[in-house]
Write a protein that holds these residues in place. Structure first.
Motif, mmCIF file in Angstrom:
data_model
loop_
_atom_site.group_PDB
_atom_site.id
_atom_site.type_symbol
_atom_site.label_atom_id
_atom_site.label_comp_id
_atom_site.label_asym_id
_atom_site.label_seq_id
_atom_site.Cartn_x
_atom_site.Cartn_y
_atom_site.Cartn_z
ATOM 1 N N SER A 108 16.285 64.545 57.363
ATOM 2 C CA SER A 108 15.816 65.561 56.842
ATOM 3 C C SER A 108 15.920 65.590 55.259
ATOM 4 O O SER A 108 14.846 65.824 54.848
ATOM 5 C CB SER A 108 16.338 66.885 57.317
ATOM 6 O OG SER A 108 15.949 68.138 56.717
ATOM 7 N N LEU A 109 16.853 64.878 54.826
ATOM 8 C CA LEU A 109 16.803 64.706 53.231
ATOM 9 C C LEU A 109 15.813 63.697 52.874
ATOM 10 O O LEU A 109 15.271 63.889 51.914
ATOM 11 C CB LEU A 109 18.504 64.299 52.906
ATOM 12 C CG LEU A 109 18.598 63.925 51.492
ATOM 13 C CD1 LEU A 109 18.347 65.075 50.688
ATOM 14 C CD2 LEU A 109 19.893 63.246 51.412
ATOM 15 N N CYS A 151 12.911 64.322 50.312
ATOM 16 C CA CYS A 151 12.676 63.298 49.134
ATOM 17 C C CYS A 151 11.250 62.765 49.257
ATOM 18 O O CYS A 151 10.716 62.602 48.155
ATOM 19 C CB CYS A 151 13.785 62.297 49.111
ATOM 20 S SG CYS A 151 15.243 63.078 48.660
ATOM 21 N N PHE A 152 10.678 62.342 50.436
ATOM 22 C CA PHE A 152 9.500 61.929 50.530
ATOM 23 C C PHE A 152 8.418 62.809 50.064
ATOM 24 O O PHE A 152 7.430 62.508 49.519
ATOM 25 C CB PHE A 152 9.346 61.102 51.987
ATOM 26 C CG PHE A 152 7.841 60.822 52.256
ATOM 27 C CD1 PHE A 152 7.345 59.399 51.753
ATOM 28 C CD2 PHE A 152 6.919 61.359 52.771
ATOM 29 C CE1 PHE A 152 6.151 58.935 51.918
ATOM 30 C CE2 PHE A 152 5.673 60.992 53.030
ATOM 31 C CZ PHE A 152 5.392 59.783 52.620
ATOM 32 N N TYR A 153 8.521 64.188 50.601
ATOM 33 C CA TYR A 153 7.385 65.117 50.469
ATOM 34 C C TYR A 153 7.642 65.697 49.266
ATOM 35 O O TYR A 153 6.446 66.056 48.493
ATOM 36 C CB TYR A 153 7.914 66.285 51.477
ATOM 37 C CG TYR A 153 6.768 67.311 51.584
ATOM 38 C CD1 TYR A 153 5.385 67.067 51.938
ATOM 39 C CD2 TYR A 153 6.988 68.755 51.230
ATOM 40 C CE1 TYR A 153 4.448 67.933 52.075
ATOM 41 C CE2 TYR A 153 5.979 69.681 51.373
ATOM 42 C CZ TYR A 153 4.655 69.179 51.887
ATOM 43 O OH TYR A 153 3.832 70.200 51.785
ATOM 44 N N TRP A 154 8.549 65.964 48.531
ATOM 45 C CA TRP A 154 8.733 66.524 47.177
ATOM 46 C C TRP A 154 9.129 65.720 46.230
ATOM 47 O O TRP A 154 9.095 66.085 44.900
ATOM 48 C CB TRP A 154 9.573 67.772 47.260
ATOM 49 C CG TRP A 154 8.889 69.005 47.939
ATOM 50 C CD1 TRP A 154 7.704 69.533 47.549
ATOM 51 C CD2 TRP A 154 9.815 69.535 49.119
ATOM 52 N NE1 TRP A 154 7.638 70.867 48.587
ATOM 53 C CE2 TRP A 154 8.739 70.642 49.564
ATOM 54 C CE3 TRP A 154 10.797 69.187 49.986
ATOM 55 C CZ2 TRP A 154 8.973 71.453 50.528
ATOM 56 C CZ3 TRP A 154 10.780 70.038 51.024
ATOM 57 C CH2 TRP A 154 10.208 71.243 51.424
ATOM 58 N N GLY A 155 9.378 64.581 46.196
ATOM 59 C CA GLY A 155 9.875 63.697 45.385
ATOM 60 C C GLY A 155 11.482 63.582 45.292
ATOM 61 O O GLY A 155 12.144 64.550 45.995
ATOM 62 N N ILE A 156 12.058 62.566 44.593
ATOM 63 C CA ILE A 156 13.544 62.399 44.864
ATOM 64 C C ILE A 156 14.503 63.687 44.199
ATOM 65 O O ILE A 156 15.232 64.132 44.801
ATOM 66 C CB ILE A 156 14.069 61.237 44.129
ATOM 67 C CG1 ILE A 156 13.264 59.971 44.886
ATOM 68 C CG2 ILE A 156 15.499 61.226 43.718
ATOM 69 C CD1 ILE A 156 13.613 58.678 44.276
ATOM 70 N N GLY A 157 14.131 64.002 43.189
ATOM 71 C CA GLY A 157 14.685 65.088 42.199
ATOM 72 C C GLY A 157 14.621 66.483 43.004
ATOM 73 O O GLY A 157 15.634 67.267 43.314
ATOM 74 N N PHE A 195 16.812 68.738 45.582
ATOM 75 C CA PHE A 195 17.293 70.002 45.151
ATOM 76 C C PHE A 195 16.769 71.183 46.144
ATOM 77 O O PHE A 195 17.585 71.779 46.478
ATOM 78 C CB PHE A 195 16.697 70.476 43.773
ATOM 79 C CG PHE A 195 17.075 71.585 43.437
ATOM 80 C CD1 PHE A 195 18.375 72.047 42.990
ATOM 81 C CD2 PHE A 195 16.015 72.621 43.263
ATOM 82 C CE1 PHE A 195 18.539 73.341 42.584
ATOM 83 C CE2 PHE A 195 16.279 74.078 42.742
ATOM 84 C CZ PHE A 195 17.531 74.337 42.213
ATOM 85 N N THR A 196 15.596 70.997 46.779
ATOM 86 C CA THR A 196 15.089 71.761 47.817
ATOM 87 C C THR A 196 15.992 71.615 48.889
ATOM 88 O O THR A 196 16.084 72.645 49.804
ATOM 89 C CB THR A 196 13.357 71.521 48.167
ATOM 90 O OG1 THR A 196 12.987 71.634 46.669
ATOM 91 C CG2 THR A 196 12.890 72.455 49.021
ATOM 92 N N PHE A 197 16.178 70.338 49.530
ATOM 93 C CA PHE A 197 16.909 70.147 50.640
ATOM 94 C C PHE A 197 18.202 70.704 50.633
ATOM 95 O O PHE A 197 18.548 71.435 51.579
ATOM 96 C CB PHE A 197 17.318 68.618 50.849
ATOM 97 C CG PHE A 197 18.122 68.382 51.841
ATOM 98 C CD1 PHE A 197 17.666 68.827 53.239
ATOM 99 C CD2 PHE A 197 19.605 68.161 51.660
ATOM 100 C CE1 PHE A 197 18.704 68.356 54.295
ATOM 101 C CE2 PHE A 197 20.161 67.859 52.899
ATOM 102 C CZ PHE A 197 19.724 67.946 54.155
ATOM 103 N N LEU A 245 19.372 73.829 52.881
ATOM 104 C CA LEU A 245 20.716 73.580 53.753
ATOM 105 C C LEU A 245 21.541 74.839 53.489
ATOM 106 O O LEU A 245 22.264 75.310 54.736
ATOM 107 C CB LEU A 245 21.375 72.408 53.468
ATOM 108 C CG LEU A 245 22.556 72.144 54.142
ATOM 109 C CD1 LEU A 245 22.330 71.833 55.699
ATOM 110 C CD2 LEU A 245 23.202 70.747 53.669
ATOM 111 N N MET A 246 21.641 75.489 52.344
ATOM 112 C CA MET A 246 22.560 76.343 51.996
ATOM 113 C C MET A 246 22.205 77.816 52.690
ATOM 114 O O MET A 246 22.786 78.617 53.270
ATOM 115 C CB MET A 246 22.385 76.705 50.688
ATOM 116 C CG MET A 246 23.487 75.725 49.948
ATOM 117 S SD MET A 246 23.685 76.137 48.255
ATOM 118 C CE MET A 246 22.237 75.994 47.407
#
Length: 110
Positions: free
Chosen positions: A53-54, A58-64, A68-70, A74-75
């Motif tokens: 999932s991470l 990272c593939f969908y929104w970029g690494i940074g 952060f979105t993941f 998750l929270m």
């Protein structure tokens, strides 16, 4: 895509939550007994889904921003699971409605 990432994060966290020793098996969704019987395998599958999932995030929104979105997803998922599972409010109907609305909103708004 965001709904799929959220669903994978939910499944991964719920597997890890059910495989912990402090959690009592409640049987809300019906597959908690096999998870409790195979704790080690459930933890490996949960961690693999979490990493997958991470990676998708990272593939969908970029690494940074993906990382952060993941962690935000998750929270949010972890808070909902920890609050709703002991109250036995987590069931197939609630999860189905939640993810169906999420897919609908993602399709219509994005």
């Amino acid at each position: 895509m965001a709904t799929g990432i959220s669903l994978l994060a939910f499944i991964a966290f719920y597997l890890l939550y059910c495989s912990s020793k402090k959690m009592t098996t409640m049987g809300n969704l019906g597959f908690e007994q096999p998870i409790g019987a195979h704790r080690k395998a459930s933890k490996y599958v949960g961690l693999a889904l979490m990493i997958f999932s991470l990676g998708l995030s990272c593939f969908y929104w970029g690494i940074g921003s993906g990382t952060f979105t993941f962690f935000i997803i998750l929270m949010t998922v972890a808070s909902l699971v920890i609050l709703l599972a002991p109250l036995r409010l987590l069931n197939y109907r609630l999860l189905g409605i939640l993810f169906l609305c999420s897919i609908l909103f993602e399709t219509l708004l994005f």
